[in-house]
Each structure stands twice: as C-alpha cells, then as structure tokens.
Design a protein around this motif. Sequence first.
Motif, PDB file in Angstrom:
ATOM      1  N   LEU A 185       1.057  -1.211  -0.020  1.00 49.92           N
ATOM      2  CA  LEU A 185       0.122  -0.241   0.077  1.00 49.92           C
ATOM      3  C   LEU A 185       0.973   1.297   0.041  1.00 49.92           C
ATOM      4  CD1 LEU A 185      -2.917   1.007  -0.004  1.00 49.92           C
ATOM      5  CD2 LEU A 185      -2.670   1.126   2.552  1.00 49.92           C
ATOM      6  N   GLN A 186       2.088   1.077   0.442  1.00 50.68           N
ATOM      7  CA  GLN A 186       3.007   2.374   0.658  1.00 50.68           C
ATOM      8  C   GLN A 186       3.105   2.904  -0.798  1.00 50.68           C
ATOM      9  OE1 GLN A 186       7.008   1.647   1.763  1.00 50.68           O
ATOM     10  NE2 GLN A 186       6.575  -0.542   1.409  1.00 50.68           N
ATOM     11  N   TRP A 187       3.275   2.127  -1.850  1.00 50.51           N
ATOM     12  CA  TRP A 187       3.569   2.579  -3.174  1.00 50.51           C
ATOM     13  C   TRP A 187       2.138   3.140  -3.873  1.00 50.51           C
ATOM     14  CZ3 TRP A 187       8.287   3.027  -4.085  1.00 50.51           C
ATOM     15  CH2 TRP A 187       9.054   2.119  -3.428  1.00 50.51           C
ATOM     16  N   PRO A 188       0.975   2.965  -3.707  1.00 43.32           N
ATOM     17  CA  PRO A 188      -0.145   3.635  -4.405  1.00 43.32           C
ATOM     18  C   PRO A 188      -0.396   5.008  -3.578  1.00 43.32           C
ATOM     19  CG  PRO A 188      -0.791   1.513  -3.622  1.00 43.32           C
ATOM     20  CD  PRO A 188       0.688   1.591  -3.573  1.00 43.32           C
ATOM     21  N   ALA A 189       0.162   4.824  -1.983  1.00 46.01           N
ATOM     22  CA  ALA A 189       0.099   6.111  -1.413  1.00 46.01           C
ATOM     23  C   ALA A 189       1.038   7.036  -1.709  1.00 46.01           C
ATOM     24  CB  ALA A 189       0.201   5.705   0.217  1.00 46.01           C
ATOM     25  N   MET A 190       2.278   6.612  -2.147  1.00 43.84           N
ATOM     26  CA  MET A 190       3.462   7.453  -2.524  1.00 43.84           C
ATOM     27  C   MET A 190       2.966   8.129  -3.798  1.00 43.84           C
ATOM     28  SD  MET A 190       6.031   8.048  -4.995  1.00 43.84           S
ATOM     29  CE  MET A 190       6.210   6.153  -5.370  1.00 43.84           C
ATOM     30  N   LEU A 191       2.254   7.342  -4.813  1.00 49.96           N
ATOM     31  CA  LEU A 191       1.973   7.842  -6.027  1.00 49.96           C
ATOM     32  C   LEU A 191       0.884   8.922  -5.885  1.00 49.96           C
ATOM     33  CD1 LEU A 191       2.244   7.845  -9.029  1.00 49.96           C
ATOM     34  CD2 LEU A 191       0.870   5.813  -9.034  1.00 49.96           C
ATOM     35  N   THR A 192      -0.211   8.662  -5.112  1.00 49.02           N
ATOM     36  CA  THR A 192      -1.198   9.599  -4.840  1.00 49.02           C
ATOM     37  C   THR A 192      -0.805  10.854  -4.262  1.00 49.02           C
ATOM     38  OG1 THR A 192      -2.678   7.498  -4.447  1.00 49.02           O
ATOM     39  CG2 THR A 192      -3.425   9.662  -3.712  1.00 49.02           C
ATOM     40  N   THR A 193       0.330  10.756  -3.233  1.00 48.30           N
ATOM     41  CA  THR A 193       0.851  12.181  -2.696  1.00 48.30           C
ATOM     42  C   THR A 193       1.464  12.798  -3.892  1.00 48.30           C
ATOM     43  OG1 THR A 193       1.074  10.872  -0.710  1.00 48.30           O
ATOM     44  CG2 THR A 193       2.415  12.938  -1.026  1.00 48.30           C
ATOM     45  N   LEU A 194       2.381  12.246  -4.649  1.00 48.82           N
ATOM     46  CA  LEU A 194       2.992  12.851  -5.809  1.00 48.82           C
ATOM     47  C   LEU A 194       1.718  13.549  -6.679  1.00 48.82           C
ATOM     48  CD1 LEU A 194       5.771  10.589  -6.713  1.00 48.82           C
ATOM     49  CD2 LEU A 194       5.956  13.015  -5.575  1.00 48.82           C
ATOM     50  N   ILE A 195       0.683  12.967  -7.012  1.00 50.23           N
ATOM     51  CA  ILE A 195      -0.364  13.492  -8.057  1.00 50.23           C
ATOM     52  C   ILE A 195      -0.942  14.689  -7.168  1.00 50.23           C
ATOM     53  CG2 ILE A 195      -2.531  12.772  -9.111  1.00 50.23           C
ATOM     54  CD1 ILE A 195      -1.375  10.244  -9.761  1.00 50.23           C
TER      55      ILE A 195
ATOM     56  N   VAL B 172      -5.166   9.073   4.170  1.00 55.60           N
ATOM     57  CA  VAL B 172      -5.855   7.961   4.499  1.00 55.60           C
ATOM     58  C   VAL B 172      -4.964   6.620   4.291  1.00 55.60           C
ATOM     59  CG1 VAL B 172      -7.894   6.530   4.136  1.00 55.60           C
ATOM     60  CG2 VAL B 172      -8.241   8.906   4.248  1.00 55.60           C
ATOM     61  N   LEU B 173      -4.591   6.457   3.175  1.00 51.59           N
ATOM     62  CA  LEU B 173      -3.561   5.484   2.734  1.00 51.59           C
ATOM     63  C   LEU B 173      -2.326   5.297   3.480  1.00 51.59           C
ATOM     64  CD1 LEU B 173      -3.895   5.686  -1.293  1.00 51.59           C
ATOM     65  CD2 LEU B 173      -5.049   4.231   0.234  1.00 51.59           C
ATOM     66  N   TRP B 174      -1.883   6.445   3.841  1.00 49.85           N
ATOM     67  CA  TRP B 174      -0.568   6.351   4.712  1.00 49.85           C
ATOM     68  C   TRP B 174      -1.124   6.029   6.017  1.00 49.85           C
ATOM     69  CZ3 TRP B 174       3.851   5.733   3.099  1.00 49.85           C
ATOM     70  CH2 TRP B 174       4.311   6.051   1.720  1.00 49.85           C
ATOM     71  N   VAL B 175      -2.063   6.501   6.623  1.00 51.53           N
ATOM     72  CA  VAL B 175      -2.358   6.227   7.877  1.00 51.53           C
ATOM     73  C   VAL B 175      -2.622   4.504   8.173  1.00 51.53           C
ATOM     74  CG1 VAL B 175      -4.436   6.273   9.631  1.00 51.53           C
ATOM     75  CG2 VAL B 175      -3.431   8.202   8.701  1.00 51.53           C
ATOM     76  N   ILE B 176      -3.454   4.118   7.054  1.00 52.02           N
ATOM     77  CA  ILE B 176      -3.695   2.433   7.134  1.00 52.02           C
ATOM     78  C   ILE B 176      -2.266   1.816   7.034  1.00 52.02           C
ATOM     79  CG2 ILE B 176      -4.505   0.553   5.775  1.00 52.02           C
ATOM     80  CD1 ILE B 176      -6.761   2.471   4.552  1.00 52.02           C
ATOM     81  N   TRP B 177      -1.494   2.130   6.095  1.00 54.51           N
ATOM     82  CA  TRP B 177       0.072   1.614   6.013  1.00 54.51           C
ATOM     83  C   TRP B 177       0.695   1.950   7.380  1.00 54.51           C
ATOM     84  CZ3 TRP B 177       5.083   3.016   6.360  1.00 54.51           C
ATOM     85  CH2 TRP B 177       5.863   2.130   5.845  1.00 54.51           C
ATOM     86  N   GLY B 178       0.635   3.096   7.764  1.00 62.91           N
ATOM     87  CA  GLY B 178       1.237   3.599   8.984  1.00 62.91           C
ATOM     88  C   GLY B 178       1.061   2.660  10.265  1.00 62.91           C
ATOM     89  N   TRP B 179      -0.383   2.207  10.374  1.00 59.31           N
ATOM     90  CA  TRP B 179      -1.140   1.607  11.544  1.00 59.31           C
ATOM     91  C   TRP B 179      -0.233   0.035  11.472  1.00 59.31           C
ATOM     92  CZ3 TRP B 179      -3.637   3.159  15.565  1.00 59.31           C
ATOM     93  CH2 TRP B 179      -4.159   2.253  16.267  1.00 59.31           C
ATOM     94  N   HIS B 180      -0.526  -0.328  10.087  1.00 55.76           N
ATOM     95  CA  HIS B 180       0.160  -1.720   9.713  1.00 55.76           C
ATOM     96  C   HIS B 180       1.684  -1.771  10.227  1.00 55.76           C
ATOM     97  CE1 HIS B 180       1.225  -5.297   7.739  1.00 55.76           C
ATOM     98  NE2 HIS B 180       2.214  -4.816   7.165  1.00 55.76           N
ATOM     99  N   ALA B 181       2.362  -0.708   9.974  1.00 59.02           N
ATOM    100  CA  ALA B 181       3.892  -0.490  10.051  1.00 59.02           C
ATOM    101  C   ALA B 181       4.262  -0.089  11.454  1.00 59.02           C
ATOM    102  CB  ALA B 181       4.525   0.257   9.061  1.00 59.02           C
ATOM    103  N   GLU B 182       3.300  -0.017  12.214  1.00 62.45           N
ATOM    104  CA  GLU B 182       3.240   0.807  13.629  1.00 62.45           C
ATOM    105  C   GLU B 182       4.363   1.865  13.486  1.00 62.45           C
ATOM    106  OE1 GLU B 182       4.700  -2.451  16.371  1.00 62.45           O
ATOM    107  OE2 GLU B 182       3.043  -3.704  16.053  1.00 62.45           O
TER     108      GLU B 182
END
Length: 84
Positions: free
Chosen positions: A10-20, A45-55
């Motif tokens: 999920l970090q990859w679409p989160a990164m791409l979404t941030t750049l767009i 939202v995507l980063w929070v989901i990934w961040g929660w998963h990654a602590e």
Amino acid sequence: MDMQTLIDLLQWPAMLTTLIAAWLVGSQTRRKRNWGFCVFILSNVLWVIWGWHAEAYALIALQLGLFMLNLRGHRKNEAHARTG
C-alpha cells in the motif's frame, strides 16, 4: 496474496497518490487545486492505513496534521472561488 502483503504494498499507491496531489495543488486553476486537496486527503488515509500496519505512529500523527491542513486548504480555495 494475503492481506499482510497487500498492506505492505500500500505504501506505493500512497506515494504515487501524494505526488499526483502535489502536482494538482500546484495548478493555477481552482478546479485542479480542489482535486489536489481531495487527492491529498486520500493519500493521508492510505498512509494512515499503512502506518498503522507498520506501527509508524509518527507517520500517522504527521498524516493527521496534514489532513487538517488539506481540509483548510480545500476550504480556503472554495472561499476564494466564492469571493473572487
């Protein structure tokens, strides 16, 4: 593919979404800026989901702060459109 792997990726679409979103917010047209703020909120939202998963709790706190700034930017952009 299991859920663990999907959230790891999920970090990859989160990164791409941030750049767009950053590209759209930099636009001179109000409509694109509005879309940019909305896309930024999706990236938060995507980063929070990934961040929660990654602590990654500092990342979550950052995204919550950026979410508030994105809401502010969206509102100010809308208010400027009504008065300008």
